[in-house]
Design an enzyme around this catalytic site. Structure first.
Site, PDB file in Angstrom:
ATOM      1  N   HIS A   1       0.847  -1.201   0.000  1.00 48.30           N
ATOM      2  CA  HIS A   1       0.000   0.000   0.000  1.00 48.30           C
ATOM      3  C   HIS A   1       0.878   1.244   0.000  1.00 48.30           C
ATOM      4  O   HIS A   1       2.083   1.168   0.263  1.00 48.30           O
ATOM      5  CB  HIS A   1      -0.920   0.025   1.232  1.00 48.30           C
ATOM      6  CG  HIS A   1      -2.065  -0.939   1.146  1.00 48.30           C
ATOM      7  ND1 HIS A   1      -1.951  -2.263   1.501  1.00 48.30           N
ATOM      8  CD2 HIS A   1      -3.348  -0.767   0.719  1.00 48.30           C
ATOM      9  CE1 HIS A   1      -3.115  -2.873   1.307  1.00 48.30           C
ATOM     10  NE2 HIS A   1      -3.980  -1.989   0.831  1.00 48.30           N
TER      11      HIS A   1
ATOM     12  N   LYS B   1      -0.483   5.015   4.606  1.00 47.02           N
ATOM     13  CA  LYS B   1      -1.347   4.080   5.338  1.00 47.02           C
ATOM     14  C   LYS B   1      -0.889   3.942   6.795  1.00 47.02           C
ATOM     15  O   LYS B   1       0.296   3.747   7.059  1.00 47.02           O
ATOM     16  CB  LYS B   1      -1.360   2.711   4.643  1.00 47.02           C
ATOM     17  CG  LYS B   1      -2.343   1.754   5.249  1.00 47.02           C
ATOM     18  CD  LYS B   1      -2.712   0.618   4.319  1.00 47.02           C
ATOM     19  CE  LYS B   1      -3.664  -0.366   4.974  1.00 47.02           C
ATOM     20  NZ  LYS B   1      -4.927   0.276   5.413  1.00 47.02           N
TER      21      LYS B   1
END
Ligand SMILES: NC(=O)c1ccc[n+]([C@@H]2O[C@H](COP(=O)([O-])OP(=O)(O)OC[C@H]3O[C@@H](n4cnc5c(N)ncnc54)[C@H](O)[C@@H]3O)[C@@H](O)[C@H]2O)c1
Ligand SMILES: O=C(O)C1=N[C@H](C(=O)O)CCC1
Length: 233
Positions: free
Chosen positions: A131, A135
Site C-alpha cells: 500500500h 497508510k
C-alpha cells in the site's frame, strides 16, 4: 439517498464523487475538526476515517439511529462492542475491510483455494500486501480478512507480520509510493508455486462498493457483510 461522510480524506472525496454520479446527496462531511453534526438529515453514514476515530463515529451514528457503512481499518478490537451497541439500538451496520467488488470475489477464491490446499502438506502459505506510504495500519485490513479465510479452511492457527512457525501465516507489509492496494497469496513447495493476486488500479472500486452497500442497507435492520450485499453463496 442523503449521505453523511465521516472522514473526508482520500476515500471520503472519492465516495463523494461516486455517490453524486449515482444521484445521491452528501449532507455532511465530518472530519477531525468538525464540531457539529446534523444526524436527523442522514439516511446513511459512510465512515472512512482513522483507526482511532472510527469507533466513536460509528457508535454515535447508532445512538442517532443512522445506519453505518464502515470501511476504516485498524479498529477491529472494538468491533464486537460496536455490534452490541448497534443491536441494542436496533440499527444497521456493514463493516468490510475492502468494499471492492473484485476483492470480495477474491475473498471467496482465497477460501476455496485454502480448502483445496489444506491436505497438501508440501505447500507453505505466505502473504504480501503493498500500500501507499500514508497508510496508518499494518497489515492491511484486507490481509487480515484473507488470513482469516485461510485459517478457517486449513490447520493454520494465526498470522504474524514476520516469519512464524509452521502453523502461522507470515504476512509481509510493504509501503511504496501511492500504491492503492495489492494483495498476493502464495503457496510454495519445492517443485512449484500456486499464487493468487488482486491489484487495485485506483480507489474507485472501494468507493463504488461502499456506495452500493449504503444503497442496499436502506430500510434494513441488523449486522451484514459484503457477502450479503453481493449475494455471494
Ligand atoms: N474498506 C475499504 O474498502 C477501504 C478502502 C480504502 C481505505 N480504507 C480505509 O479507510 C480509512 C481511510 O482511508 P483514506 O485513504 O481515506 O485515509 P485519509 O488519511 O486520506 O483520510 C482519513 C480522514 O479521516 C479524518 N479524520 C481524522 N479524525 C477524524 C474524526 N474524528 N472524524 C472524522 N474524520 C476524521 C482525517 O483528517 C482524514 O481526512 C483507512 O482506515 C483505510 O485503511 C478502507
Ligand atoms: O488505502 C488503504 O488504506 C486501504 N485500506 C484497506 C485495507 O487496509 O485493507 C483496503 C485497501 C486500501
Amino acid at each position: 439517498m442523503k449521505i453523511g461522510l465521516f472522514g473526508y480524506g482520500k476515500m471520503g472525496k472519492m465516495i463523494e464523487q461516486i455517490a453524486q454520479q449515482r444521484r445521491h446527496t452528501i449532507v455532511a462531511k465530518v472530519d477531525i475538526n468538525t464540531t457539529e453534526v446534523d444526524y436527523k438529515n442522514m439516511d446513511v453514514a459512510i465512515d472512512f476515517s482513522t483507526p482511532d476515530a472510527a469507533f466513536n463515529n460509528i457508535t454515535t451514528c447508532f445512538e442517532n439511529e443512522v445506519p453505518v457503512i464502515s470501511g476504516t481499518t485498524g479498529w477491529l478490537s472494538d468491533y464486537d462492542k460496536a455490534v452490541d451497541i448497534c443491536q441494542a439500538k436496533k440499527g444497521a451496520f456493514i463493516y468490510a475491510s475492502n468494499f471492492s467488488l473484485g476483492v470480495n470475489v477474491f475473498f471467496e477464491l482465497n477460501s476455496y483455494l485454502a480448502k483445496m490446499m489444506s491436505t497438501l502438506n508440501q505447500y507453505k502459505v505466505s502473504m504480501e500486501e503493498i500500500h501507499h506510504t500514508q497508510k496508518l495500519d499494518a497489515p492491511s485490513g484486507t490481509a487480515i480478512t484473507l488470513a482469516d479465510g485461510i485459517i478457517e479452511n486449513t490447520n493454520y492457527l494465526d498470522w504474524k507480520l514476520e516469519e512464524g512457525d509452521d502453523k502461522i501465516i507470515p504476512i509481509t507489509s510493504k509501503r511504496e509510493g501511492t500504491v492503492p492496494g495489492t494483495h498476493t497469496i502464495t503457496y510454495k513447495s519445492e517443485v512449484d508455486d500456486v499464487e493468487i493476486k488482486h491489484t487495485a488500479n485506483n480507489r474507485e472500486g472501494f468507493a463504488l462498493g461502499a456506495v452500493i452497500a449504503a444503497e442496499w442497507i436502506q430500510g434494513k435492520t441488523g449486522i451484514f457483510s459484503m457477502k450479503n450485499v453481493l449475494n455471494l453463496k
